[in-house]
Design an enzyme around this catalytic site. Sequence first.
Site, mmCIF file in Angstrom:
data_model
loop_
_atom_site.group_PDB
_atom_site.id
_atom_site.type_symbol
_atom_site.label_atom_id
_atom_site.label_comp_id
_atom_site.label_asym_id
_atom_site.label_seq_id
_atom_site.Cartn_x
_atom_site.Cartn_y
_atom_site.Cartn_z
ATOM 1 N N PHE A 56 0.864 -1.189 0.000
ATOM 2 C CA PHE A 56 0.000 0.000 0.000
ATOM 3 C C PHE A 56 0.895 1.232 0.000
ATOM 4 C CE2 PHE A 56 -2.195 3.571 1.900
ATOM 5 C CZ PHE A 56 -3.384 3.582 1.181
ATOM 6 N N ASP B 220 9.375 2.665 1.621
ATOM 7 C CA ASP B 220 8.210 3.368 2.168
ATOM 8 C C ASP B 220 8.135 3.082 3.663
ATOM 9 O OD1 ASP B 220 5.744 4.242 2.990
ATOM 10 O OD2 ASP B 220 4.659 3.516 1.222
ATOM 11 N N LYS C 245 3.320 9.548 8.456
ATOM 12 C CA LYS C 245 2.399 9.341 9.587
ATOM 13 C C LYS C 245 2.903 9.827 10.962
ATOM 14 C CE LYS C 245 -0.774 5.943 7.776
ATOM 15 N NZ LYS C 245 -0.414 5.335 6.492
HETATM 16 C C1 LIG Z 1 -0.723 5.518 5.098
HETATM 17 C C2 LIG Z 1 0.303 5.080 4.148
HETATM 18 C C3 LIG Z 1 0.528 5.771 2.951
HETATM 19 C C4 LIG Z 1 -0.321 6.932 2.531
HETATM 20 O O1 LIG Z 1 -0.205 8.003 3.429
HETATM 21 P P1 LIG Z 1 -1.313 9.174 3.418
HETATM 22 O O2 LIG Z 1 -0.781 10.154 4.410
HETATM 23 O O3 LIG Z 1 -2.605 8.544 3.821
HETATM 24 O O4 LIG Z 1 -1.356 9.706 2.043
HETATM 25 C C5 LIG Z 1 1.560 5.350 2.136
HETATM 26 N N1 LIG Z 1 2.320 4.299 2.460
HETATM 27 C C6 LIG Z 1 2.132 3.614 3.599
HETATM 28 C C7 LIG Z 1 3.038 2.467 3.928
HETATM 29 C C8 LIG Z 1 1.111 3.964 4.468
HETATM 30 O O5 LIG Z 1 0.896 3.265 5.588
#
Ligand SMILES: *Cc1c(COP(=O)(O)O)cnc(C)c1O
Length: 407
Positions: free
Chosen positions: A147, A232, A261
């Site tokens: 994701f 990521d 986050k």
């Molecule tokens: C939440 C998340 C995203 C997206 O972040 P947003 O701030 O919601 O755009 C991307 N990569 C990972 C691994 C995530 O957990």
Amino acid sequence: MSNRPEVVRPSTADLYDAHVLKNYGRPALTLVRGRGALVWDDTGRQFLDFTSGIAVSALGHCHPHWVAAVQRQAGELIHVSNLFRNPNQGELARRLVGYAGPGRVFFCNSGAEANEGLLKLARLHGMKRAGGEEGKIYKVICAKSAFHGRTFGGMSATPQEKIQKGFRPLVPGFAFGELNNVASFEALIDGTTAAIFVETIQGEGGVNPATPEFLLGLRELCNRHDLLLMIDEVQCGVGRTGKFFAYEHAGVRPDAIGMAKGLGGGFPIGAIWIGEKATDLFQPGMHGTTFGGTPLACAAALAVLDVIEKERLMEKVVLNSAPWLTALAQLAMDFPAQVLAVRGRGYMVGLQLASDPTAYVAALREAGLLVPSAGGNVIRLLPPLTVTPAELAQSVEIIRSVLAAKA
Ligand SMILES: *Cc1c(COP(=O)(O)O)cnc(C)c1O
């Protein structure tokens, strides 16, 4: 006597039902106050919050140092745009380089936006390798069940039908290997490949950790084929696993990192770190964002780093997560028909259930514990880094009571 008509104030739920876009489904609670790992709803009910705003509220709710820093900065300077320098952005970049290694930092506002920056970086790396020609080397290899966000680039890197359906055609140039299977990634590399992009621990996909061997194998592939290794860390980063970045456990060194986050402790901020191999690819005018790295957002993130360091929160994650993970593993042994596996690291843990987790999430909420679900029938446990051992133990008792009631 006044004959003014009685004013009927609509409830928050009514306002949502009438006016907020219905993209999230209907929330079960209205939360009005928080402190540490606790939140209260509009009826005064108290909950243990192991959602943490989806791994965002790293310091818990309303940590006094964070609140004071944000209040102070809000009274001094909030936003000036990147047409001007502000002291907090430079200092935050310095601190992040301290964690990630030699390189440079770009600030944005969310995880998806950080990942967009990484995907643009991959294109620039490909163009450089192609001797300045565009559109020749551009492919990014990601993992199945990844994701990476809801923008077009993020969705295109996220091969889930529930994310992509309705929004095709997507951005071309993505391929997908099996998590923890280096050979499956290697098989996808060809003359058009620019980068490999993975989460260290898949969050939304079901709390699936990448193994150290896998990450080291990807590093070796990237070295051999001159690809960027982009990681990521949007969900698993900023101390949640007991190291600042979760990939550090594997001893791997990426070329670029996306984070967001937990970084702002609740204030929206995202960032990408780019290592020395690729720092010169972005030239003036190629990328930007109005809100990135404001004095206020950076003050919030600096407060998060201050508290993580001063309160030795990463050491506490390592120390306190050990007995908690043992107790959660015991739950899986005591309720094998319901809990199939316990996965994760530190304060990023998933309980894989035998059935859809929706009813469990609701039952846990009724029992006083807020948790999010994830793909693959998983319940996620994402306590703040400031959670106490007693609160961790309490979470296990609540989960045990819900499992026992459903057994
Ligand atoms: C939440 C998340 C995203 C997206 O972040 P947003 O701030 O919601 O755009 C991307 N990569 C990972 C691994 C995530 O957990």
